[in-house]
Scaffold this motif. Structure first.
Motif, short mmCIF file in Angstrom:
data_model
loop_
_atom_site.label_atom_id
_atom_site.label_comp_id
_atom_site.label_asym_id
_atom_site.label_seq_id
_atom_site.Cartn_x
_atom_site.Cartn_y
_atom_site.Cartn_z
N ARG A 30 -7.66 0.49 -2.89
CA ARG A 30 -7.27 1.89 -3.08
C ARG A 30 -8.47 2.74 -3.49
O ARG A 30 -8.52 3.94 -3.20
CB ARG A 30 -6.18 1.97 -4.14
N ASP A 31 -9.46 2.12 -4.11
CA ASP A 31 -10.62 2.86 -4.62
C ASP A 31 -11.81 2.83 -3.67
O ASP A 31 -12.86 3.38 -3.97
CB ASP A 31 -11.03 2.27 -5.98
N SER B 89 -5.49 -4.90 -4.72
CA SER B 89 -4.87 -3.63 -4.33
C SER B 89 -5.63 -2.45 -4.94
O SER B 89 -5.90 -1.45 -4.27
CB SER B 89 -3.41 -3.62 -4.79
N ARG B 90 -5.99 -2.57 -6.19
CA ARG B 90 -6.74 -1.49 -6.85
C ARG B 90 -8.10 -1.28 -6.21
O ARG B 90 -8.56 -0.14 -6.04
CB ARG B 90 -6.90 -1.82 -8.34
N PHE C 277 -4.28 0.93 3.23
CA PHE C 277 -4.77 1.83 2.19
C PHE C 277 -5.63 2.96 2.78
O PHE C 277 -6.27 3.70 2.04
CB PHE C 277 -5.59 1.05 1.16
N PRO D 175 0.82 -1.22 0.00
CA PRO D 175 0.00 0.00 0.00
C PRO D 175 0.86 1.27 0.00
O PRO D 175 1.79 1.41 0.79
CB PRO D 175 -0.80 -0.13 1.31
N VAL E 2 -0.36 5.13 -0.19
CA VAL E 2 -1.44 6.11 -0.33
C VAL E 2 -1.05 7.36 0.44
O VAL E 2 -0.73 7.30 1.62
CB VAL E 2 -2.77 5.55 0.21
N ARG F 143 -10.44 11.16 -1.70
CA ARG F 143 -11.28 9.98 -1.79
C ARG F 143 -12.47 10.04 -0.83
O ARG F 143 -13.59 9.68 -1.19
CB ARG F 143 -10.43 8.74 -1.50
N GLU G 31 -4.50 11.92 -1.31
CA GLU G 31 -5.38 10.97 -1.98
C GLU G 31 -6.50 10.53 -1.06
O GLU G 31 -7.66 10.40 -1.48
CB GLU G 31 -4.57 9.76 -2.45
#
Length: 274
Positions: A163-164, A159-160, A187, A71, A73, A81, A77
């Motif tokens: 992160r989202d 992971s994506r 994250f 991770p 971040v 988010r 960000e």
């Protein structure tokens, strides 16, 4: 012996738990040393040994690492988010009863649908009977437009997704440790887990996530509704989650502690045989 968790502590019928407990207690009594993944697991094993009049062997607690997904971040960000709507929840784990997806869905039914979206990342073919029941629950409750199933993901895809997302919600009935909570916190995802098991060693209730009693739909719904509406609170908990993650060892550090324990145990054994 490496102990992740005892089967007798999992979500099984009472008769199965009794069988597991008998087998486990006999096996554990034959072991000379233990590598535990959490304090909770250690306490449960030691309680089992002491109930049989056995002494407690040497041990080490080697927390699993949360850095498998690497991770990275930044504050900016996370801040951006947490202002995005609707609230994006991630359930990461196999779709089996013990992970509590049905409980999460029941709680989300109490939160206005425009406020949230849920992604279920995990293998839904492990228990097809349970998966079928979950699919029916989603349709009957009118949640089809809010829930997405990805199936099992590789590390890059997971992971994506993390992160989202905004929140990692896996209200399991029991976790011997709960690596996924730690991975999500890396994250900046506040984690929602259960009071039963070792999740409480990772999640600080009200600071970097929430701990709910297994199956407590009302409490879970209240926490989800709060974070969906109060983005300042979500930001505070997201930043706190990432800081909490940093206090845990990496996989390398955990394995080094395990290696040192095994070296010491081997040396002690050889000295005892001399």
């Amino acid at each position: 012996s490496i102990v992740h968790n005892l089967r007798s502590d999992e979500n099984h019928p009472a008769w199965q738990k009794q069988i597991f407990r008998r087998v486990e207690s006999r096996y554990l009594a034959s072991i000379d040393g233990f590598i535990y993944n959490s304090k909770d697991t250690r306490q449960r094993v030691e309680s089992t040994l002491l109930s049989r009049g056995r002494t407690v062997p040497p041990h080490v607690i080697a927390y699993p690492g949360g850095d498998r997904l690497f991770p990275e971040v930044e504050d900016a960000e996370i801040r951006q988010r947490t202002q995005e709507r609707p609230l994006r929840l991630l359930f990461a784990g196999n779709v089996i009863p013990g992970k509590g997806l049905h409980v999460l869905l029941e709680a989300l039914k109490k939160v206005p649908a425009p406020l949230w979206r849920l992604t279920v990342a995990g293998d839904y073919r492990v228990d097809t009977s349970y998966t079928g029941a979950v699919f029916r629950q989603i349709v009957q409750d009118g949640l089809s437009g809010n829930v997405c199933f990805t199936g099992a993901l590789n590390e890059l895809e997971l992971s994506r997704r993390m992160r989202d997302s905004h929140i990692l919600a896996v209200p399991s009935f029991y976790e011997g440790f709960g690596i996924v909570y730690l991975e999500g916190m890396g994250f900046g995802l506040p984690a929602i887990g259960s009071t039963f098991g070792a999740a409480k060693e990772i999640i600080s209730h009200g600071r970097d996530g929430y701990l709910v009693e297994p199956g407590d739909v009302s409490a879970l719904a209240a926490h989800l509704d709060e974070l969906a509406r109060d983005r300042r609170r979500l930001l505070e908990m997201s930043l706190a989650a990432r800081e909490s993650y940093r206090r845990f060892p990496t996989w390398d550090a955990s394995m080094e502690a395990t290696r040192n324990f095994l070296i010491r145990a081997t040396q002690d054994y050889r000295m005892g045989q001399a």
